[in-house]
Design a protein around this motif. Sequence first.
Motif, mmCIF file in Angstrom:
data_model
loop_
_atom_site.group_PDB
_atom_site.id
_atom_site.type_symbol
_atom_site.label_atom_id
_atom_site.label_comp_id
_atom_site.label_asym_id
_atom_site.label_seq_id
_atom_site.Cartn_x
_atom_site.Cartn_y
_atom_site.Cartn_z
ATOM 1 N N GLY A 192 -8.241 13.355 4.111
ATOM 2 C CA GLY A 192 -8.208 14.274 2.986
ATOM 3 C C GLY A 192 -9.510 14.542 2.287
ATOM 4 N N GLY A 193 -10.642 14.000 2.754
ATOM 5 C CA GLY A 193 -11.922 14.303 2.122
ATOM 6 C C GLY A 193 -12.580 13.077 1.524
ATOM 7 N N ASN A 194 -13.820 13.260 1.078
ATOM 8 C CA ASN A 194 -14.625 12.140 0.605
ATOM 9 C C ASN A 194 -14.098 11.543 -0.701
ATOM 10 O OD1 ASN A 194 -16.298 12.501 2.790
ATOM 11 N ND2 ASN A 194 -17.800 13.727 1.667
ATOM 12 N N ARG A 195 -13.808 12.394 -1.687
ATOM 13 C CA ARG A 195 -13.410 11.858 -2.989
ATOM 14 C C ARG A 195 -12.066 11.147 -2.936
ATOM 15 N NH1 ARG A 195 -15.397 12.340 -7.901
ATOM 16 N NH2 ARG A 195 -16.972 13.802 -7.118
ATOM 17 N N TRP B 106 0.830 -1.197 0.000
ATOM 18 C CA TRP B 106 0.000 0.000 0.000
ATOM 19 C C TRP B 106 0.865 1.249 0.000
ATOM 20 C CZ3 TRP B 106 -3.537 -1.646 4.677
ATOM 21 C CH2 TRP B 106 -4.321 -2.738 4.274
ATOM 22 N N GLY B 107 0.306 2.295 -0.612
ATOM 23 C CA GLY B 107 0.947 3.601 -0.536
ATOM 24 C C GLY B 107 0.538 4.334 0.736
ATOM 25 N N ARG B 108 1.017 5.552 0.870
ATOM 26 C CA ARG B 108 0.711 6.315 2.076
ATOM 27 C C ARG B 108 -0.780 6.607 2.195
ATOM 28 N NH1 ARG B 108 -0.196 11.265 4.024
ATOM 29 N NH2 ARG B 108 0.732 11.834 6.054
ATOM 30 N N ALA B 109 -1.438 6.899 1.071
ATOM 31 C CA ALA B 109 -2.871 7.203 1.110
ATOM 32 C C ALA B 109 -3.673 5.989 1.576
ATOM 33 C CB ALA B 109 -3.344 7.662 -0.261
ATOM 34 N N GLU B 110 -3.315 4.794 1.067
ATOM 35 C CA GLU B 110 -4.033 3.595 1.491
ATOM 36 C C GLU B 110 -3.827 3.322 2.977
ATOM 37 O OE1 GLU B 110 -2.309 3.821 -1.217
ATOM 38 O OE2 GLU B 110 -3.505 3.082 -2.912
ATOM 39 N N THR C 83 -9.315 5.838 -2.778
ATOM 40 C CA THR C 83 -8.431 4.926 -2.048
ATOM 41 C C THR C 83 -9.114 3.596 -1.785
ATOM 42 O OG1 THR C 83 -7.307 6.789 -0.996
ATOM 43 C CG2 THR C 83 -7.073 4.643 0.043
ATOM 44 N N LEU C 84 -10.390 3.642 -1.381
ATOM 45 C CA LEU C 84 -11.127 2.401 -1.159
ATOM 46 C C LEU C 84 -11.262 1.598 -2.453
ATOM 47 C CD1 LEU C 84 -14.066 3.316 1.267
ATOM 48 C CD2 LEU C 84 -11.846 2.326 1.802
#
Length: 332
Positions: free
Chosen positions: A288-291, A224-228, A296-297
């Motif tokens: 970081g918000g919904n979008r 996974w990356g940082r966002a995940e 990420t999901l």
Amino acid sequence: MNEFGLLILPALIRGAALCLLGTLLYVLLRRKGPFEGAYAAVATLTAMAGVLALAMSPWPRWELGAAPPRRASVAGGPRAEASVEAVADPSPRSSPATAAPRPGRDDGDSWASGFARAFAGSIRRPDASPGAGWSWAGWASAVYVAGVGGMLLRLALGVGGVGRVVARARRIDDEAMEGLVRSLRGELDIAREVVVYESTEVGTPATVGWIRPALLLPATWRDWGRAERLAVVAHELAHVRRGDYAAGIWAQVCLAVNWPQPLAHWMAGRFRLEQELVADAWGAKLSGGNRPYLHTLARLALGEDRRAMGWPSRAFLPSRGTLTRRIEMLRD
């Protein structure tokens, strides 16, 4: 068992009516958001369990103690008082040498024993003969008790299975992951320590435990990356913050005693989904918000391990396709 059935069957009917009202309340509150939907679902399950508990409870028919008979003051001296006592207590008096102890309540009896006797009397008709066979109510109550026992056994096996998964998991010793967990714990005001484990038995992230919560990650977490990582840890720590594991166990207990109610099973499933959506709302806020969170999901769903969990543990760990369903709900 016949008398128990005559108590439990009307309570189940009242619980069904209550579940219909709870379903309507859930549909109305769900429009405001998953927070309100989750509370409406668990409140409905709790109220249904409460109806059954009140049906079997002897309160307020039991008494804490028997008040001593009051002696009336009658003019006329000792002879008149003796005649009043004889009228108030018509039972024959025996001599101290031949008096047998009363099988019921005595002066040293406690309210607990009175409660137990009243409870036994509340589920047994005085005119019921000991050798009478079971009626339809008796067989129905036997099926109900067997179903409750099976549901509670499944619950116990599920809790034990989750514990074995945690025991076989390997603790993650990664400085970046530990720092991320500490940072998000501070954001969510979580005082308890949350240990992160890696397990080959889970296909999606999961949080288990209440007093000592543990975060289970699949073996693919290193890709996974940082966002995940941020989205997953924020979502799972939101479950810890809200106490969702303990609430899920309570919902399963309420479902066990209401297992004949089809709407109760539906409500328990909706409660689990609402728990996930509430945690998604917190996760989106912290990542970081919904979008961006939704994207990420979606990336996590593409790499999701589709292995099936063991039967008893499915009530506590995310099932296959849960992540996809969450994405559909969030997108809509």
